[in-house]
Design a protein around this motif. Structure first.
Motif, PDB file in Angstrom:
ATOM      1  N   ALA A 392       0.810  -1.220   0.000  1.00 19.09           N
ATOM      2  CA  ALA A 392       0.000   0.000   0.000  1.00 19.09           C
ATOM      3  C   ALA A 392       0.845   1.273   0.000  1.00 19.09           C
ATOM      4  CB  ALA A 392      -0.960  -0.012   1.181  1.00 19.09           C
ATOM      5  N   PRO A 393       1.823   1.454   0.885  1.00 16.94           N
ATOM      6  CA  PRO A 393       2.577   2.726   0.866  1.00 16.94           C
ATOM      7  C   PRO A 393       3.268   2.982  -0.466  1.00 16.94           C
ATOM      8  CG  PRO A 393       2.986   1.496   2.898  1.00 16.94           C
ATOM      9  CD  PRO A 393       2.265   0.572   1.974  1.00 16.94           C
ATOM     10  N   GLU A 394       3.821   1.939  -1.076  1.00 16.41           N
ATOM     11  CA  GLU A 394       4.533   2.132  -2.347  1.00 16.41           C
ATOM     12  C   GLU A 394       3.564   2.475  -3.468  1.00 16.41           C
ATOM     13  OE1 GLU A 394       7.194  -0.515  -5.505  1.00 16.41           O
ATOM     14  OE2 GLU A 394       6.668  -1.308  -3.517  1.00 16.41           O
ATOM     15  N   SER A 395       2.407   1.793  -3.510  1.00 12.61           N
ATOM     16  CA  SER A 395       1.467   2.036  -4.599  1.00 12.61           C
ATOM     17  C   SER A 395       0.796   3.392  -4.489  1.00 12.61           C
ATOM     18  CB  SER A 395       0.401   0.926  -4.610  1.00 12.61           C
ATOM     19  OG  SER A 395      -0.357   0.939  -3.403  1.00 12.61           O
ATOM     20  N   PHE A 396       0.732   3.974  -3.298  1.00 13.68           N
ATOM     21  CA  PHE A 396       0.099   5.279  -3.135  1.00 13.68           C
ATOM     22  C   PHE A 396       1.004   6.422  -3.587  1.00 13.68           C
ATOM     23  CE2 PHE A 396      -2.757   3.688   0.557  1.00 13.68           C
ATOM     24  CZ  PHE A 396      -3.475   2.940  -0.363  1.00 13.68           C
ATOM     25  N   ASN A 397       2.263   6.145  -3.887  1.00 10.41           N
ATOM     26  CA  ASN A 397       3.198   7.190  -4.297  1.00 10.41           C
ATOM     27  C   ASN A 397       3.627   7.041  -5.753  1.00 10.41           C
ATOM     28  OD1 ASN A 397       3.317   8.463  -1.747  1.00 10.41           O
ATOM     29  ND2 ASN A 397       4.836   6.994  -1.014  1.00 10.41           N
ATOM     30  N   ASP A 398       2.833   6.347  -6.549  1.00 11.70           N
ATOM     31  CA  ASP A 398       3.195   6.224  -7.956  1.00 11.70           C
ATOM     32  C   ASP A 398       2.687   7.437  -8.725  1.00 11.70           C
ATOM     33  OD1 ASP A 398       0.496   5.833  -8.052  1.00 11.70           O
ATOM     34  OD2 ASP A 398       0.565   3.770  -8.784  1.00 11.70           O
ATOM     35  N   ARG A 399       2.973   7.471 -10.011  1.00 11.69           N
ATOM     36  CA  ARG A 399       2.649   8.657 -10.805  1.00 11.69           C
ATOM     37  C   ARG A 399       1.154   8.821 -11.028  1.00 11.69           C
ATOM     38  NH1 ARG A 399       2.156   8.184 -16.543  1.00 11.69           N
ATOM     39  NH2 ARG A 399       2.132   6.035 -17.290  1.00 11.69           N
ATOM     40  N   TYR A 400       0.372   7.754 -10.807  1.00 17.86           N
ATOM     41  CA  TYR A 400      -1.075   7.868 -10.977  1.00 17.86           C
ATOM     42  C   TYR A 400      -1.730   8.535  -9.766  1.00 17.86           C
ATOM     43  CZ  TYR A 400       0.017   4.443 -14.574  1.00 17.86           C
ATOM     44  OH  TYR A 400       0.569   3.805 -15.649  1.00 17.86           O
ATOM     45  N   HIS A 401      -1.057   8.502  -8.617  1.00 13.27           N
ATOM     46  CA  HIS A 401      -1.609   9.119  -7.410  1.00 13.27           C
ATOM     47  C   HIS A 401      -1.096  10.535  -7.187  1.00 13.27           C
ATOM     48  CE1 HIS A 401      -2.693   4.922  -6.509  1.00 13.27           C
ATOM     49  NE2 HIS A 401      -3.544   5.404  -5.626  1.00 13.27           N
ATOM     50  N   ILE A 402       0.204  10.774  -7.427  1.00  8.86           N
ATOM     51  CA  ILE A 402       0.788  12.084  -7.108  1.00  8.86           C
ATOM     52  C   ILE A 402       1.294  12.818  -8.347  1.00  8.86           C
ATOM     53  CG2 ILE A 402       1.406  11.335  -4.787  1.00  8.86           C
ATOM     54  CD1 ILE A 402       4.229  10.879  -5.717  1.00  8.86           C
ATOM     55  N   GLY A 403       1.166  12.243  -9.515  1.00  7.25           N
ATOM     56  CA  GLY A 403       1.609  12.903 -10.729  1.00  7.25           C
ATOM     57  C   GLY A 403       3.032  12.534 -11.098  1.00  7.25           C
ATOM     58  N   GLU A 404       3.372  12.773 -12.363  1.00  4.04           N
ATOM     59  CA  GLU A 404       4.689  12.377 -12.853  1.00  4.04           C
ATOM     60  C   GLU A 404       5.804  13.186 -12.202  1.00  4.04           C
ATOM     61  OE1 GLU A 404       4.685  12.629 -17.070  1.00  4.04           O
ATOM     62  OE2 GLU A 404       3.293  10.943 -17.366  1.00  4.04           O
ATOM     63  N   ALA A 405       5.611  14.500 -12.065  1.00  4.10           N
ATOM     64  CA  ALA A 405       6.675  15.339 -11.510  1.00  4.10           C
ATOM     65  C   ALA A 405       6.969  14.965 -10.059  1.00  4.10           C
ATOM     66  CB  ALA A 405       6.284  16.814 -11.622  1.00  4.10           C
ATOM     67  N   ALA A 406       5.924  14.807  -9.248  1.00  2.00           N
ATOM     68  CA  ALA A 406       6.140  14.468  -7.847  1.00  2.00           C
ATOM     69  C   ALA A 406       6.709  13.064  -7.702  1.00  2.00           C
ATOM     70  CB  ALA A 406       4.823  14.590  -7.073  1.00  2.00           C
ATOM     71  N   ALA A 407       6.239  12.132  -8.510  1.00  2.00           N
ATOM     72  CA  ALA A 407       6.768  10.774  -8.433  1.00  2.00           C
ATOM     73  C   ALA A 407       8.225  10.725  -8.850  1.00  2.00           C
ATOM     74  CB  ALA A 407       5.933   9.840  -9.308  1.00  2.00           C
ATOM     75  N   GLU A 408       8.590  11.547  -9.832  1.00  3.44           N
ATOM     76  CA  GLU A 408       9.994  11.592 -10.237  1.00  3.44           C
ATOM     77  C   GLU A 408      10.858  12.211  -9.146  1.00  3.44           C
ATOM     78  OE1 GLU A 408      12.549  12.844 -14.232  1.00  3.44           O
ATOM     79  OE2 GLU A 408      10.576  13.720 -13.850  1.00  3.44           O
ATOM     80  N   ALA A 409      10.318  13.218  -8.439  1.00  6.37           N
ATOM     81  CA  ALA A 409      11.072  13.829  -7.349  1.00  6.37           C
ATOM     82  C   ALA A 409      11.261  12.863  -6.189  1.00  6.37           C
ATOM     83  CB  ALA A 409      10.356  15.103  -6.878  1.00  6.37           C
TER      84      ALA A 409
END
Length: 637
Positions: A392-409
């Motif tokens: 759950a913690p890892e899947s909630f921080n992917d690009r579909y949840h927080i966006g590409e820019a935030a996930a890349e950061a």
């Protein structure tokens, strides 16, 4: 349960979970289940249960994890997604009028077909799972069998059809069209039973209650209407939305609720027993374009927005507003006067703000309730499922949840790796699509000459589907291949057997020797080639010319046959062999056949890989003599 296989990549195999549940299940009065309970640790992945094993725990079925993205080689917006009744495949309908089948376990491409001439707007399976009905932008309705055999095509409306639904016994179905009307059709006869009129603008959605004689429709006039299909009378009109109704759908488990969505950024849940709205679903920042009920949990509702967001609501968990400004309001059922109590605002239990890049047009759950499929205007079909224990913690921080820019950061997504992964997925889908089309319209892969290609060792194109015959004595190795004559259906002998040739071919078994073959195609018998000019050109090129035709009392060659020793032109594999009696020119000692094998006669006739004889190479003595005539290599060492 999601696992990796060495050949097909990630797949979702529900067989282990179902068998695990069946081994440990008990009657509900005894506790319903006696196996290990899931815990948030990867070691409990083997203890995952299917949704119908935990009907009282809808939170465990919220699809928060992205499984796979599927896209065609030629991309078009996906208007409808529907799981097949057995759940083994997902059927998608695009704006190009095509049906595409995706595997329900590995999510890879299976097949594609042109179903309609215009964009497909609606698609539904019958309750008996025996029929599929589709409707398009031109108002055409088509009947399909489960094997996608088109049985019937009828003209339903003159304007685009936006939605359709089957009656509980599959004898009738209803359609909603942009001509402001709904029509009830007799399925067996393909005729219109009645026309429901009452909307003041385009009818955008409709549904038939799963067990009752009740039809619902939503229109561009902001109204939701309930109809009696027996009389065609409008029973009631539900007010509440302030913009175009985009979807109306009855709940399938208990059948007591109706969900509606609109372009006013809200969705509403109506209780059919009270004929009023009991829940107001908030949270979307843009219009809601579609919604769907879970097939097992009657209190789990998923919505798709025009901005590509995917929200999941638990109707018995209202949640608070994101900023905490709005406190939870009691449910209508808990108020003193349910008829006048305001609808309870409910905020999403889980959000996927970046599920798609553009509007989500369709959502559909797998019959088991463990995978949600979404089709979008970004031309991609995506599959979603619950996170495995410990993910759950890892899947909630992917690009579909927080966006590409935030996930890349945060390091949970690599833009370059994402592009590479997209390229790999597109190549895989292209390969799958090529394989799927080969089975339908193309010759078998790997068949010699498939597609009109060149045969190995031959210089003429082969005919797809026709085998090649072995002819002895047609090359230096003592054998060769020639294509058989093509068979024209209806011409020749019985059974499609070609008629015999009117002339024998020299060199073929069973043919008499000395028979004159026909001339070569394109050969002018009135102006035969000047063999003396050809011999002069060979002499100037340093190639030993053959003896003139008829020299030494030998026979003259027939028309269209080159004398022995003349080199056929390039690309003339299968050149007619000279008739018996023509001897080759005397060989030059010392010549070697490619591969280090000396010519059987000691000559210098050399052959390339295609079986064509090449010109003899000049000897070293002639080259040394020519250099000495120029004054070189005159000193004796």
């Amino acid at each position: 349960m999601k696992k990796l296989t060495p050949d097909s990549g990630p797949v979702t195999d529900y067989g282990a979970s179902v068998v695990h549940y069946m081994r440990h299940r008990q009657p509900r009065y005894r506790g319903s289940y006696a196996g290990e309970v899931e815990r948030p640790s990867p070691s409990y992945i083997v203890d995952m249960l299917p949704p119908y094993a935990r009907v009282t725990s809808p939170a465990d079925s919220v699809p928060s994890r992205h499984l796979h993205s599927s896209l065609n080689k030629i991309k078009h917006p996906i208007n409808v997604v529907r799981w097949t009744p057995e759940g083994r495949r997902l059927l998608t309908a695009s704006s190009s009028g095509e049906f595409t089948l995706w595997n329900g376990t590995g999510f890879n491409f299976e097949t594609i077909m042109q179903a309609h001439d215009s964009a497909i707007r609606a698609l539904v399976y019958s309750h008996s799972d025996d029929w599929l009905v589709s409707a398009d932008h031109d108002g055409i309705i088509k009947y399909w069998q489960p094997n996608f055999n088109n049985v019937e095509s009828i003209r339903g409306h003159t304007d685009p059809i936006r939605d359709l639904a089957f009656s509980p016994n599959d004898t009738k179905f209803v359609t909603a069209s942009d001509d402001q009307t709904l029509k009830v059709f007799d399925f067996a006869g393909g005729s219109t039973d009645m026309t429901l009129t009452g909307h003041g603008w385009d009818a955008k959605s409709c549904d038939w209650h799963p067990s009752r004689g009740l039809i619902v429709s939503g229109s561009k006039d902001h109204l939701v209407k309930l109809w009696d299909p027996r009389t065609g009378r409008c029973l009631t009109t539900l007010h509440g939305h302030k913009n175009t109704i985009t979807k109306t759908l009855f709940e399938r488990v208990q059948g007591n609720c109706l969900a509606t969505s609109a372009r006013d950024q809200t969705a509403r849940v109506f209780d059919l027993r009270m004929m009023r709205d009991i829940a107001l679903l908030r949270g979307h920042e843009k219009d809601i374009s579609t919604l769907t009920w879970h097939p097992v949990h009657s209190n789990l509702l998923s919505t798709g927005g025009s901005d590509g967001s995917l929200f999941h609501y638990l109707l018995d968990e209202p949640n608070t507003a994101p900023d905490g400004s709005v406190m939870p309001i009691p449910a209508v059922y808990d108020s003193a006067d349910p008829s006048s109590a305001p609808a309870q605002p409910i905020y999403p239990a889980h959000k996927i703000p970046y599920a798609h890049d553009f509007a989500i047009w369709s959502l559909d759950w797998h019959p088991l309730g463990h995978i949600l499929a979404s089709g979008s205007n970004d031309r991609i079909t995506r599959f979603w499922s619950r996170a495995r224990p410990g993910e759950a913690p890892e899947s909630f921080n992917d690009r579909y949840h927080i966006g590409e820019a935030a996930a890349e950061a945060q390091g949970t997504w690599d833009r370059r790796g994402g592009r590479h992964m997209r390229q790999v997925e597109e190549e895989q889908e292209l390969e799958d699509e090529m394989d799927g089309l080969v089975d339908q319209k193309m010759p078998i892969k790997g068949q010699p000459g498939a597609g009109g290609g060149m045969m190995p060792g031959l210089s003429f194109p082969s005919i797809p589907g026709l085998p090649l015959q072995q002819v002895p004595g047609s090359g230096p190795g003592g054998g060769g291949l020639i294509p058989p004559p093509p068979v024209i259906p209806g011409v020749g002998g019985a059974g499609g057997v070609p008629p015999p040739l009117p002339f024998p071919i020299p060199g073929m078994p069973g043919l008499p020797a000395g028979v004159v073959p026909p001339p070569l195609p394109g050969m002018d018998l009135k102006n035969p080639p000047d063999f003396s000019a050809i011999a002069e050109m060979m002499k100037k090129a340093g190639i030993q010319p053959p003896p003139p035709p008829g020299a030494g009392g030998g026979p003259m060659p027939p028309p269209g046959i080159l004398p022995p020793g003349l080199i056929p032109p390039p690309g003339a594999a299968g050149f007619p062999m000279p008739p018996p009696g023509f001897a080759p020119p005397p060989p030059i000692p010392g010549a070697v056949i490619p591969g280090g094998v000396t010519h059987p006669d000691g000559g210098n006739d050399q052959y390339d890989s295609s079986g064509r004889r090449r010109a003899p190479l000049p000897s070293q003595e002639e080259s040394l003599r020519m250099e000495q005539s120029k004054g070189n290599y005159t000193r004796i060492r």
